[in-house]
Design a protein around this motif. Structure first.
Motif, PDB file in Angstrom:
ATOM      1  N   SER A 192       3.778  18.798  -4.454  1.00 24.28           N
ATOM      2  CA  SER A 192       2.851  18.891  -5.683  1.00 24.28           C
ATOM      3  C   SER A 192       2.107  17.413  -5.929  1.00 24.28           C
ATOM      4  CB  SER A 192       3.677  19.321  -7.017  1.00 24.28           C
ATOM      5  OG  SER A 192       4.137  18.539  -7.365  1.00 24.28           O
ATOM      6  N   THR A 193       0.970  17.497  -6.644  1.00 22.02           N
ATOM      7  CA  THR A 193       0.394  16.263  -6.930  1.00 22.02           C
ATOM      8  C   THR A 193       1.191  15.489  -7.702  1.00 22.02           C
ATOM      9  OG1 THR A 193      -1.759  17.240  -6.686  1.00 22.02           O
ATOM     10  CG2 THR A 193      -1.758  15.342  -7.812  1.00 22.02           C
ATOM     11  N   LEU A 194       1.992  16.080  -8.765  1.00 21.28           N
ATOM     12  CA  LEU A 194       2.693  15.487  -9.753  1.00 21.28           C
ATOM     13  C   LEU A 194       3.859  14.824  -9.236  1.00 21.28           C
ATOM     14  CD1 LEU A 194       3.684  14.786 -12.572  1.00 21.28           C
ATOM     15  CD2 LEU A 194       4.772  17.071 -12.630  1.00 21.28           C
ATOM     16  N   ALA A 195       4.555  15.489  -8.276  1.00 25.24           N
ATOM     17  CA  ALA A 195       5.733  14.903  -7.313  1.00 25.24           C
ATOM     18  C   ALA A 195       5.218  13.499  -6.408  1.00 25.24           C
ATOM     19  CB  ALA A 195       6.200  15.900  -6.483  1.00 25.24           C
ATOM     20  N   LEU A 196       4.058  13.633  -6.109  1.00 23.00           N
ATOM     21  CA  LEU A 196       3.610  12.541  -5.382  1.00 23.00           C
ATOM     22  C   LEU A 196       3.044  11.394  -6.372  1.00 23.00           C
ATOM     23  CD1 LEU A 196       1.101  14.122  -2.618  1.00 23.00           C
ATOM     24  CD2 LEU A 196       3.380  13.096  -2.276  1.00 23.00           C
ATOM     25  N   ARG A 197       2.694  11.766  -7.282  1.00 26.16           N
ATOM     26  CA  ARG A 197       2.335  10.619  -8.502  1.00 26.16           C
ATOM     27  C   ARG A 197       3.860   9.993  -9.037  1.00 26.16           C
ATOM     28  NH1 ARG A 197      -1.173  14.219 -12.384  1.00 26.16           N
ATOM     29  NH2 ARG A 197      -3.186  14.354 -11.093  1.00 26.16           N
ATOM     30  N   GLN A 198       4.761  10.819  -9.097  1.00 27.88           N
ATOM     31  CA  GLN A 198       6.154  10.284  -9.584  1.00 27.88           C
ATOM     32  C   GLN A 198       6.689   9.494  -8.592  1.00 27.88           C
ATOM     33  OE1 GLN A 198       7.890  13.778 -10.443  1.00 27.88           O
ATOM     34  NE2 GLN A 198       7.400  13.695 -12.654  1.00 27.88           N
ATOM     35  N   ARG A 199       6.601   9.760  -7.107  1.00 29.25           N
ATOM     36  CA  ARG A 199       7.097   8.944  -6.034  1.00 29.25           C
ATOM     37  C   ARG A 199       6.470   7.770  -5.978  1.00 29.25           C
ATOM     38  NH1 ARG A 199      11.084   6.773  -3.544  1.00 29.25           N
ATOM     39  NH2 ARG A 199      10.488   6.530  -1.344  1.00 29.25           N
ATOM     40  N   ARG A 200       4.931   7.894  -6.118  1.00 36.09           N
ATOM     41  CA  ARG A 200       4.021   6.648  -6.105  1.00 36.09           C
ATOM     42  C   ARG A 200       4.712   5.772  -6.985  1.00 36.09           C
ATOM     43  NH1 ARG A 200      -2.160   7.376  -6.700  1.00 36.09           N
ATOM     44  NH2 ARG A 200      -1.274   7.979  -8.708  1.00 36.09           N
ATOM     45  N   ALA A 201       4.760   6.067  -8.396  1.00 32.89           N
ATOM     46  CA  ALA A 201       5.252   5.241  -9.365  1.00 32.89           C
ATOM     47  C   ALA A 201       6.597   4.650  -9.121  1.00 32.89           C
ATOM     48  CB  ALA A 201       5.397   6.024 -10.675  1.00 32.89           C
ATOM     49  N   GLN A 260       9.742  -0.427  -7.402  1.00 35.92           N
ATOM     50  CA  GLN A 260      10.795  -1.087  -6.425  1.00 35.92           C
ATOM     51  C   GLN A 260      10.484  -1.881  -5.359  1.00 35.92           C
ATOM     52  OE1 GLN A 260      12.524   2.645  -5.160  1.00 35.92           O
ATOM     53  NE2 GLN A 260      11.803   2.366  -2.961  1.00 35.92           N
ATOM     54  N   LEU A 261       9.081  -1.760  -5.077  1.00 28.85           N
ATOM     55  CA  LEU A 261       8.503  -2.726  -3.846  1.00 28.85           C
ATOM     56  C   LEU A 261       8.275  -4.016  -4.433  1.00 28.85           C
ATOM     57  CD1 LEU A 261       5.677  -0.695  -2.216  1.00 28.85           C
ATOM     58  CD2 LEU A 261       7.714  -1.462  -1.172  1.00 28.85           C
ATOM     59  N   LEU A 311      -3.273  11.585  -1.876  1.00 26.55           N
ATOM     60  CA  LEU A 311      -3.750  11.925  -3.479  1.00 26.55           C
ATOM     61  C   LEU A 311      -5.526  11.831  -3.470  1.00 26.55           C
ATOM     62  CD1 LEU A 311      -1.172  10.035  -5.629  1.00 26.55           C
ATOM     63  CD2 LEU A 311      -1.494  12.646  -5.371  1.00 26.55           C
ATOM     64  N   LEU A 312      -6.067  10.863  -2.549  1.00 30.98           N
ATOM     65  CA  LEU A 312      -7.384  10.799  -2.665  1.00 30.98           C
ATOM     66  C   LEU A 312      -7.917  11.624  -1.987  1.00 30.98           C
ATOM     67  CD1 LEU A 312      -9.623   8.738  -3.053  1.00 30.98           C
ATOM     68  CD2 LEU A 312      -9.076   7.592  -0.785  1.00 30.98           C
ATOM     69  N   ARG A 313      -7.331  12.381  -1.042  1.00 31.06           N
ATOM     70  CA  ARG A 313      -8.050  13.591  -0.324  1.00 31.06           C
ATOM     71  C   ARG A 313      -7.886  14.773  -0.999  1.00 31.06           C
ATOM     72  NH1 ARG A 313      -6.322  18.114   1.706  1.00 31.06           N
ATOM     73  NH2 ARG A 313      -3.973  18.200   1.372  1.00 31.06           N
ATOM     74  N   ARG A 314      -7.031  14.636  -2.107  1.00 30.68           N
ATOM     75  CA  ARG A 314      -6.765  16.026  -3.128  1.00 30.68           C
ATOM     76  C   ARG A 314      -7.814  15.436  -4.247  1.00 30.68           C
ATOM     77  NH1 ARG A 314      -0.408  17.211  -3.892  1.00 30.68           N
ATOM     78  NH2 ARG A 314      -0.114  17.407  -1.415  1.00 30.68           N
ATOM     79  N   GLY A 315      -8.521  14.480  -4.338  1.00 25.51           N
ATOM     80  CA  GLY A 315      -9.380  14.127  -5.331  1.00 25.51           C
ATOM     81  C   GLY A 315      -8.835  13.553  -6.709  1.00 25.51           C
ATOM     82  N   ASP A 316      -7.482  13.056  -6.610  1.00 25.25           N
ATOM     83  CA  ASP A 316      -6.911  12.499  -7.490  1.00 25.25           C
ATOM     84  C   ASP A 316      -7.177  11.019  -7.471  1.00 25.25           C
ATOM     85  OD1 ASP A 316      -4.838  13.229  -9.556  1.00 25.25           O
ATOM     86  OD2 ASP A 316      -3.733  11.826  -8.491  1.00 25.25           O
ATOM     87  N   PRO A 317      -7.537  10.457  -8.906  1.00 30.69           N
ATOM     88  CA  PRO A 317      -7.919   8.984  -8.796  1.00 30.69           C
ATOM     89  C   PRO A 317      -6.774   8.165  -8.549  1.00 30.69           C
ATOM     90  CG  PRO A 317      -7.556   9.879 -11.060  1.00 30.69           C
ATOM     91  CD  PRO A 317      -7.515  11.178 -10.123  1.00 30.69           C
ATOM     92  N   LEU A 318      -7.046   7.228  -7.962  1.00 28.77           N
ATOM     93  CA  LEU A 318      -6.078   6.067  -7.357  1.00 28.77           C
ATOM     94  C   LEU A 318      -5.857   4.869  -8.675  1.00 28.77           C
ATOM     95  CD1 LEU A 318      -6.904   5.416  -3.860  1.00 28.77           C
ATOM     96  CD2 LEU A 318      -5.030   6.667  -4.723  1.00 28.77           C
ATOM     97  N   PRO A 319      -4.818   4.380  -8.673  1.00 24.88           N
ATOM     98  CA  PRO A 319      -4.265   3.268  -9.907  1.00 24.88           C
ATOM     99  C   PRO A 319      -5.436   2.403  -9.757  1.00 24.88           C
ATOM    100  CG  PRO A 319      -2.225   3.759  -8.618  1.00 24.88           C
ATOM    101  CD  PRO A 319      -3.527   4.487  -7.946  1.00 24.88           C
ATOM    102  N   GLY A 320      -6.026   1.820 -11.009  1.00 23.69           N
ATOM    103  CA  GLY A 320      -7.035   0.898 -10.862  1.00 23.69           C
ATOM    104  C   GLY A 320      -8.344   1.213 -11.010  1.00 23.69           C
ATOM    105  N   GLU A 321      -8.484   2.660 -11.003  1.00 23.18           N
ATOM    106  CA  GLU A 321      -9.940   3.354 -10.597  1.00 23.18           C
ATOM    107  C   GLU A 321     -10.260   3.373 -12.156  1.00 23.18           C
ATOM    108  OE1 GLU A 321     -11.148   5.411  -6.797  1.00 23.18           O
ATOM    109  OE2 GLU A 321      -9.704   6.691  -8.043  1.00 23.18           O
TER     110      GLU A 321
END
Length: 122
Positions: free
Chosen positions: A13-22, A27-28, A112-122
């Motif tokens: 899901s988009t939510l799961a991807l956003r959480q993994r990205r966060a 941690q990076l 996320l970009l492919r799904r039309g979700d905004p990226l951080p900083g936009e």
């Protein structure tokens, strides 16, 4: 050659991807000892005609740190001693671990970009 792992995100899901990205973003941390290179083991022959290295028992192993700096430009040097070898292996491993996380973050952002979700900083 070191290749990035391909992550499959189509069924997440988009939510799961956003959480993994966060989580990845938190941690990076760039490890200060990181080296983008490879540790290479080499065996060789010498110039002595009667040496056993010409009959199969090569000299070595010799360990080198090799780094591709630009197209056609390689940097290579001999690692002298086990301490230098261990340090080089650790530094290469630190870079690869960091790069794996960065690559996963990049692939998540692309999905996320492919799904039309905004990226951080936009």
């Amino acid at each position: 050659m070191y290749m990035a792992k391909v992550h499959r995100f189509k069924h997440r899901s988009t939510l799961a991807l956003r959480q993994r990205r966060a989580a990845l973003w938190r941690q990076l941390v760039v490890p200060p000892q990181a080296i983008r290179a490879s540790v290479v083991e080499r065996w060789g022959t010498c110039g002595k005609a009667r040496c056993s290295c010409h009959r199969g028992a090569k000299h070595g192993p010799y360990y080198y740190l090799t780094q591709c700096v630009a197209v056609g430009h390689m940097r290579k040097f001999l690692l002298k001693g086990s301490r230098a070898l261990d340090t080089a292996r650790s530094a290469v491993s630190a870079f690869n671990t960091f790069y794996d996380g960065l690559e996963e973050l990049s692939q998540i952002n692309a999905e996320l970009l492919r799904r039309g979700d905004p990226l951080p900083g936009e």
